[in-house]
Design a protein around this motif. Sequence first.
Motif, PDB file in Angstrom:
ATOM      1  N   ARG A 193      35.231   6.962 -26.058  1.00  0.00           N
ATOM      2  CA  ARG A 193      34.446   6.197 -25.088  1.00  0.00           C
ATOM      3  C   ARG A 193      33.001   6.645 -25.174  1.00  0.00           C
ATOM      4  O   ARG A 193      32.697   7.841 -25.193  1.00  0.00           O
ATOM      5  N   GLN A 194      32.073   5.682 -25.220  1.00  0.00           N
ATOM      6  CA  GLN A 194      30.661   6.035 -25.344  1.00  0.00           C
ATOM      7  C   GLN A 194      29.774   4.987 -24.697  1.00  0.00           C
ATOM      8  O   GLN A 194      30.213   3.859 -24.420  1.00  0.00           O
ATOM      9  N   TYR A 195      28.531   5.394 -24.462  1.00  0.00           N
ATOM     10  CA  TYR A 195      27.560   4.532 -23.807  1.00  0.00           C
ATOM     11  C   TYR A 195      26.414   4.236 -24.768  1.00  0.00           C
ATOM     12  O   TYR A 195      25.754   5.143 -25.263  1.00  0.00           O
ATOM     13  N   GLY A 234      23.959   6.441 -28.838  1.00  0.00           N
ATOM     14  CA  GLY A 234      25.325   6.424 -28.344  1.00  0.00           C
ATOM     15  C   GLY A 234      25.657   7.788 -27.765  1.00  0.00           C
ATOM     16  O   GLY A 234      25.492   8.808 -28.445  1.00  0.00           O
ATOM     17  N   VAL A 235      26.100   7.836 -26.523  1.00  0.00           N
ATOM     18  CA  VAL A 235      26.376   9.093 -25.818  1.00  0.00           C
ATOM     19  C   VAL A 235      27.838   9.123 -25.411  1.00  0.00           C
ATOM     20  O   VAL A 235      28.360   8.152 -24.854  1.00  0.00           O
ATOM     21  N   ARG A 236      28.530  10.242 -25.694  1.00  0.00           N
ATOM     22  CA  ARG A 236      29.952  10.349 -25.389  1.00  0.00           C
ATOM     23  C   ARG A 236      30.189  10.384 -23.894  1.00  0.00           C
ATOM     24  O   ARG A 236      29.548  11.154 -23.159  1.00  0.00           O
ATOM     25  N   LEU A 283      26.055  11.237 -29.662  1.00  0.00           N
ATOM     26  CA  LEU A 283      26.875  10.994 -30.842  1.00  0.00           C
ATOM     27  C   LEU A 283      26.055  10.479 -32.014  1.00  0.00           C
ATOM     28  O   LEU A 283      26.289  10.840 -33.159  1.00  0.00           O
ATOM     29  N   GLY A 294      33.780  12.376 -32.936  1.00  0.00           N
ATOM     30  CA  GLY A 294      32.657  11.567 -32.489  1.00  0.00           C
ATOM     31  C   GLY A 294      32.600  10.234 -33.192  1.00  0.00           C
ATOM     32  O   GLY A 294      33.615   9.670 -33.594  1.00  0.00           O
ATOM     33  N   THR A 295      31.397   9.745 -33.361  1.00  0.00           N
ATOM     34  CA  THR A 295      31.159   8.445 -33.966  1.00  0.00           C
ATOM     35  C   THR A 295      29.902   8.530 -34.814  1.00  0.00           C
ATOM     36  O   THR A 295      28.952   9.233 -34.459  1.00  0.00           O
TER      37      THR A 295
END
Length: 430
Positions: free
Chosen positions: A228-230, A240-242, A249, A293-294
């Motif tokens: 899940r990320q923002y 992108g933040v976890r 990320l 992560g991503t």
Amino acid sequence: MLSRSFLLSALVVGIVGTVRADDWPQWRGPNRDGKSAEKGINVKWPEDGPKLLWSLQNPDAIGTGYGSPAVVGNHLFILGANGPKQDAGEFCTCLNVKDGSKVWQTPLNTTPGKFLDGWGAGPRATPTVIGDDVYVLGATGNLVCLTKADGKVVWQKNLVTDFGGAIPLWGYSESVLVDGDHVICTPGKKTGMIALDKKTGKTVWECKEFGDGAGYSSIIPTDIGGVRQYVQQTMSSGVGVRAKDGKLLWKVGEINRSVAVIPTPVVKDGHVFFTSGYRAGCELYRLEVDGEGTKATKVYSKNPVMANHHGGVIEFGGKIYGHSDSKQWLCLDYLNDSEDPVWNSSKLDKGSISFADGYFFCYGENKGVLAVIKATDKGWEEVARFSIPKLSPTRPNQGKVWAHPVIANGKLYLRDYEMLYCYDVSQPGA
């Protein structure tokens, strides 16, 4: 006779207070993508438009501002201020959607702060309505949780004084995200992104791994391989933040973001599309699992065809639709790096865009003209057009008609600064 499914839905709503499928509870609708879930919209109107149910034209009603309303059930929530200057006091208003009557209005105890008000001051954000609460962000960074029933303040923070943020040049414009138990937003500068407990306002995490200035965009949540990320667009990059701990990320961006970075990112099928105005253009990244992560892999960047200033873009049927500073209104095959739009049209001035029931509602910024076109890659197929009865007399000349259209529960809401119009777009006899 009412259907069994309708009765069951009504029972669920009554017990847990969930929003209905055709509500518009936050910025850009139920999924923050510009799309209403509503079906059965009537677009066969007379020349002067659909039936006007009610309008508010007194500045004391909803106040000055550029934010769109949120609509949940029988109530509408909207931000405003008591004047066009930066020192104007801000407030949140709850209206009855039946007649526009005021249910409650709560001052936000606006923290003094400087931003350019030549375009007109007042809040820029849309309230986020979740469960029993309403979450709002003012132009100088006041983040406030209010009770939905009566507008009482539950908790309040300020993005500048509490988190080291910096007010963007034209004021904070982000519409905050509520995801699970957390409220997430972007102070900027010393703290790139924060997550707060939605019931208490206590800090859950702070992401300080990037110190970009806050832009005017809003966060989109997504899941990539279970992570899940923002996803957010700042004044200088896409990030992108976890969700679970605020870890950065990925951070990308080759387009020339400058002056004002406004459009909300489009996240679809493992891709994220960014666009911005002032000749920045657009770029596309593929998001893939990378350990815990991503990673974001560039598909293309520095494509000039879609340079969206502020009206937003919408993904539909594998294409992107919206206004581009370089190509007017257009349809873009965004998954391919082409500088040729599928179609483009100059039949309406620059503006914002929303979607409902197979149509795009395009709202021109200069004269308050709303054009309804079919959501198709075959061209600009217009089915209806009308103008709001009166433009704002309060809005400074530099300002425009910037609030996005909202379609909810058979009604169309159009704002111009302190003016608010409610139209009936339900099918006859509905």
